[in-house]
Design an enzyme around this catalytic site. Structure first.
Site, mmCIF file in Angstrom:
data_model
loop_
_atom_site.group_PDB
_atom_site.id
_atom_site.type_symbol
_atom_site.label_atom_id
_atom_site.label_comp_id
_atom_site.label_asym_id
_atom_site.label_seq_id
_atom_site.Cartn_x
_atom_site.Cartn_y
_atom_site.Cartn_z
ATOM 1 C CG ASN A 113 -2.009 -1.056 1.120
ATOM 2 O OD1 ASN A 113 -2.328 -1.510 0.025
ATOM 3 N ND2 ASN A 113 -2.564 -1.457 2.249
ATOM 4 C CG ASP A 114 4.938 0.904 1.017
ATOM 5 O OD1 ASP A 114 4.394 0.063 0.279
ATOM 6 O OD2 ASP A 114 6.103 0.783 1.429
ATOM 7 C CB VAL A 115 5.036 1.317 -3.611
ATOM 8 C CG1 VAL A 115 6.239 1.221 -2.704
ATOM 9 C CG2 VAL A 115 4.397 -0.046 -3.813
#
Length: 419
Positions: free
Chosen positions: A398-400
């Site tokens: 989800n961070d990228v």
């Protein structure tokens, strides 16, 4: 021992090491390249023993002990634990350089400077002043110490033995600047007189503290960049240690590791919207940053809905991240990809440069599951066509893919290139 034979061994070891590094650029040849580089370094060790006429038994004992420790660690570590193991190994490389530098300083202080300068001139044909050698020793100790303790902190954060959050406190900037000034003063004192061992003791202590202080303010999300940078620093320290002990192979190997590590660090910085200066001096001006409020609404889908979507899909992109590593889901992902391919879909794996906890983490996991290397795509290859694919499956990444990187200036990942 015949000088021609020794030089030949050095040449062979350098060639093997360079070709081994070159082979690391391909998944098909990486394992052979790793073995080739190891053989090259072993030949270099043998050549050095012959050149210096040292007692080989102590060195052989060290190689045997290190091999056992390395083999046990490599066999016991889980794939999710690979980043912290790499960080730990980087640290011990820095420690080795620190010990070499400190030992050589003590050796030169016992009246060996004139002998060293003559040996250096005879080997390289270059005449350098004594202070230059002492500065090189000081930098070796400083960089080695920073690499060692910095890597230990990175290991602690990656293994959850330390908090992954940035550690910030009042006056941190001034303390770090004072430590840096003290380390430079230590190097200056080392050049003033080599008969006193106090400066090198001071420098060792300050460098170890500075490594901790420079890494504590960096959060767990930035650890991939930190690992890459520390790897580069360990190469620089090794190269300088090679200069100190007049070992050309160690100089070459250290330069290769240092140069490749800094190039990778710059790539990682670009992928995280960081500058190299921000990474190098993050602890000197680290500040807390608050994220914006959560917006939007999640729309859940049932298993049946997902089945029908995937069955109709003609193109699918998997976007893996650290969550996949934690869940050990790479094999299940490979099975799903095979089912989709059997149904006629084109499958790709989009690898963000900072997905996971170290450079190449996702590539290693997917290679372990026998995912074809040809299906692994870099961010720049996928972004132009991501809008045309039927399904994008995000697995612990989800961070990228977080839109906060585009529209939330208060987010720690704001400005980071995402797909």
């Amino acid at each position: 021992m015949n000088a021609v034979l020794i030089n030949l061994l050095y040449i062979i070891s350098s060639i093997l090491f360079i070709f081994g590094i070159k082979m690391l650029g391909s998944a098909d040849t990486a394992r052979r390249g790793n073995r080739l580089s190891s053989v090259g370094m072993l030949i270099a060790v043998v050549a050095t023993l012959l050149y210096l006429g040292l007692d080989w038994r102590m060195v052989a004992g060290g190689i045997a002990l290190g091999s056992v420790i390395g083999a046990v660690a490599a066999m016991r570590v889980q794939m999710t634990g690979m980043p912290e193991m790499v960080a730990l190994f980087n640290g011990f490389g820095g420690l080795a350089s620190l010990l070499v530098g400190a030992a050589e300083y003590v050796k030169l202080g016992d009246g060996g400077m004139d002998h060293y300068l003559k040996a250096l001139e005879a080997q390289s044909g270059v005449t350098v002043p004594g202070w230059f050698v002492l500065v090189a020793i000081g930098l070796t100790v400083l960089i080695g110490g920073i690499t060692f303790t910095g890597s230990l902190v990175a290991y602690g954060k990656l293994s959850a033995k330390l908090s992954g959050k940035p550690t910030l406190f009042p006056g941190q900037k001034l303390i770090n600047l004072a430590l840096l000034a003290a380390s430079l003063a230590g190097i200056g004192l080392m050049t003033a007189g080599i008969d006193n061992h106090l400066p090198v003791i001071l420098l060792v202590a300050v460098s170890l503290i500075l490594g901790v202080m420079m890494t504590l303010p960096i959060g767990g999300g930035d650890m991939p960049v930190v690992i890459s940078l520390l790897n580069s620093l360990s190469g620089v320290a090794a190269s300088m240690a090679g200069f100190i002990i007049l070992n050309n192979v160690l100089v070459v190997a250290g330069c290769l590791v240092g140069a490749s590590g800094i190039i990778l660090t710059m790539i990682m910085c670009k992928a995280m919207n960081r500058s190299i200066g921000n990474v190098l001096f993050s602890g000197f001006g680290a500040t807390a940053r608050s994220a914006g409020a959560v917006q939007g609404e999640m729309k859940a889908s049932s298993t049946e809905d997902a089945y029908y979507v995937l069955e109709a899909a003609q193109s699918v992109v998997f976007i893996p991240g650290y969550g996949m590593a934690v869940a050990q889901a790479q094999h299940a992902v490979k099975e799903l990809a095979e089912l989709l391919e059997a149904n006629g879909a084109e499958v790709r794996f989009a690898i963000h440069p900072v997905a996971g906890r170290m450079p190449g983490h996702m590539n290693v996991l997917l290679a372990e599951a026998d995912v074809p290397f040809e299906q692994l795509c870099e961010m720049d290859q996928v972004n132009p066509i991501i809008g045309t694919v039927d399904v994008a499956i995000v697995i612990g990444a989800n961070d990228v893919v977080n839109p906060a990187a585009l529209d939330d200036p208060g987010s720690p990942i704001y400005g980071m290139p995402i797909r």
